[in-house]
Design a protein around this motif. Structure first.
Motif, mmCIF file in Angstrom:
data_model
loop_
_atom_site.group_PDB
_atom_site.id
_atom_site.type_symbol
_atom_site.label_atom_id
_atom_site.label_comp_id
_atom_site.label_asym_id
_atom_site.label_seq_id
_atom_site.Cartn_x
_atom_site.Cartn_y
_atom_site.Cartn_z
ATOM 1 N N THR A 36 0.792 -1.049 -0.148
ATOM 2 C CA THR A 36 -0.044 0.108 -0.055
ATOM 3 C C THR A 36 0.705 1.320 -0.022
ATOM 4 O OG1 THR A 36 -0.075 0.058 2.551
ATOM 5 C CG2 THR A 36 -1.873 -1.271 1.377
ATOM 6 N N ASN A 37 2.115 1.142 0.419
ATOM 7 C CA ASN A 37 2.931 2.430 0.673
ATOM 8 C C ASN A 37 3.603 2.652 -0.396
ATOM 9 O OD1 ASN A 37 4.338 0.162 0.919
ATOM 10 N ND2 ASN A 37 5.470 0.947 2.764
ATOM 11 N N ALA B 187 -4.204 2.829 7.139
ATOM 12 C CA ALA B 187 -3.862 3.877 6.175
ATOM 13 C C ALA B 187 -4.989 3.723 5.059
ATOM 14 C CB ALA B 187 -2.396 3.539 5.475
#
Lengths: 278, 197
Positions: A36-37, B187
């Motif tokens: 995701t990052n 997130a």
């Protein structure tokens, strides 16, 4: 080859999971847990290899000053991710976009489309829909007539696009091709054209939910489009294009003529559509 | 079956003392009944309590599962809030996974839900696309028609779980993906709440 086998194994598991959900319940559940990052502008190991293979030794401008990719971070379905390519310069005699390459880094076959363009487009903007198999960058590389390469990329969070159960209720209409232009187009100004082909664009990774056998790959592999006998673009495509492939592109209406689309699929099916433009 | 239970009984040291017809003991009946009840009872399902969900049960069973959004939409307009509408199924493992994620991260996530009214539509996997209806005021629409009416692209088979982010009209605040698999990290859940495209 190794990658292909792994991909097929993973896709097999995903497809079985999807099939179980579909057959018993009429519903599909999604899985998560992917990286995701990641930034939109990041590279990837797959991209580094593709870049060296497709554009060996060539520098590439990535400031999005000449080409921009518009893709949502998440789409409704991994099998149908809307993609818009925006060119920042008109197709002029002095400088124009000669070729556009559209890629999905982590798809089993990453090169989704290669479009060879002419100045007749007026404006080299394109829209289509892609299958995206897992969290991945989508990239566009725009090659200008002076040899410069420009690129833009977007990271998208979808999965399962290449193994999603296909919609197979229109197989009797396979190859039907439609062209459409909006009302009120003006002469000598770029106007949009919608092209859509009824075609499952089977990836080879989709499972027949009754026989449990893989559906062989069968997809649109080329489209040639012309207006008034003059080529607009030639497209070499792959199964990363969603089922019922759709393209939106431009042309410059003149004093009337016919838009013609010639489509060939991977089983040598040939289909033609024409549209008379006043 | 009877023999099987009898052998179990013997193995248990002959503790059962009374026997009913067909060779079942009262103890065996109670155990079997309890087991059957466990199978029939849905696993604890739904959005965790810290998110203060408005739970909406379906009407119209068994022919349809109709969820009435009229009241929550009115509340959203009144309180100037958005709706976080969750469609879960009592027998859906992926729903439990998402709900467990919310529960585990509730302390961190709940403050970010402050501009939303969380709505929990309680369905089951047997409710497929054609049987799912959404009602607003006097209009009840089947799933696909409802999706088209609000401009949501998710018009294929209904996916469990699903989430809609809606304003009070209701119109989608952004196009959501099918399923919740792409926002099961803190997130990514925050990306969704911030409407990041």
């Amino acid at each position: 080859m190794h990658v292909t086998i792994l991909s097929r194994h993973r896709l097999l598991l995903a497809t079985i999971a999807a099939w179980l959900g579909m057959s018993a319940l009429g519903a599909i559940a999604q899985v998560g847990g992917l990286p995701t990052n990641v930034k939109h502008t990041d590279s990837s190991p797959e991209w580094e290899k593709l870049r060296e293979k497709l554009f060996p030794g060539r520098s590439m401008e990535s400031a999005a000053s000449m080409v921009q990719l518009v893709v949502p971070l998440r789409a409704a379905y991994g099998a149908s991710v809307p993609v818009r390519i925006v060119s920042k310069l008109p197709q002029s005699d002095n400088l124009y976009v000669k070729r556009i390459t559209l890629l999905v880094d982590k798809n089993p076959s990453p090169v989704a489309a290669v479009l060879d363009l002419t100045r007749e487009l007026g404006q080299a903007d394109f829209e289509t829909r892609l299958r995206v198999d897992e969290y991945s960058h989508i990239r566009v590389v725009s090659e200008l007539s002076n040899g410069e390469l420009h690129t833009d990329s977007r990271y998208v969070k979808v999965s399962g696009g290449c193994s999603a159960p296909p919609n197979r209720d229109q197989l009797h209409n396979i190859g039907k091709t439609f062209l459409k232009v909006p009302e009120g187009i003006k002469a000598n100004e770029p106007a949009p054209v919608d092209l859509q082909i009824v075609h499952p664009n089977d990836t080879g990774f989709e499972m027949n939910q009754i026989s449990l056998l893989y559906i062989p790959a069968h997809f649109v592999r080329s489209i040639k489009v012309s207006y008034a006998g003059r080529p607009l673009f030639d497209a070499e495509l792959d199964f990363s294009i969603s089922e019922n492939p759709a393209l939106r592109f431009n042309f410059i209406p003149g004093s009337g003529g016919e838009i013609k689309a010639e489509v060939v699929d991977s089983k040598e099916g040939r289909y033609v559509a024409t549209l008379r433009v006043p | 079956m009877s023999r099987h239970f009898e052998s179990l009984e013997a193995g248990a040291g002959g503790l059962a003392t009374s026997r009913v017809k067909h060779g079942w003991t009262w103890r065996q009946l109670v155990a079997a009944g309890g087991f059957a009840a466990c199978l029939a009872m849905p696993v604890q399902a739904g959005i965790p309590a810290p998110f203060a969900p408005v739970v909406i049960q379906p009407a119209g069973a068994p022919a349809r599962a109709e969820f009435d959004l009229t009241a929550v939409l009115a509340r959203a307009r009144r309180e100037n809030k958005w709706l976080y509408v969750y469609l879960g199924a009592s027998d859906c493992p992926y729903c439990r996974k998402y709900e467990a994620f919310l529960e585990k991260n509730a302390v961190e996530l709940v403050p970010h839900f402050s501009k939303y009214i969380v709505v929990d539509l309680r369905s089951s996997l047997s409710v497929t696309t054609d049987a799912l209806f959404i009602k607003i005021a006097d209009t009840s629409r089947p799933y696909v028609e409802f999706q088209k009416s609000i401009g949501d692209e998710r018009t294929r088979n209904v996916v469990y779980p699903s989430v809609w982010l809606l304003d009070g009209k209701p119109k989608p605040l952004m196009q959501m993906p099918a399923g919740t698999g792409t926002f099961q990290t803190v997130a990514e859940q925050l990306e969704i709440l911030r409407l990041e495209q």
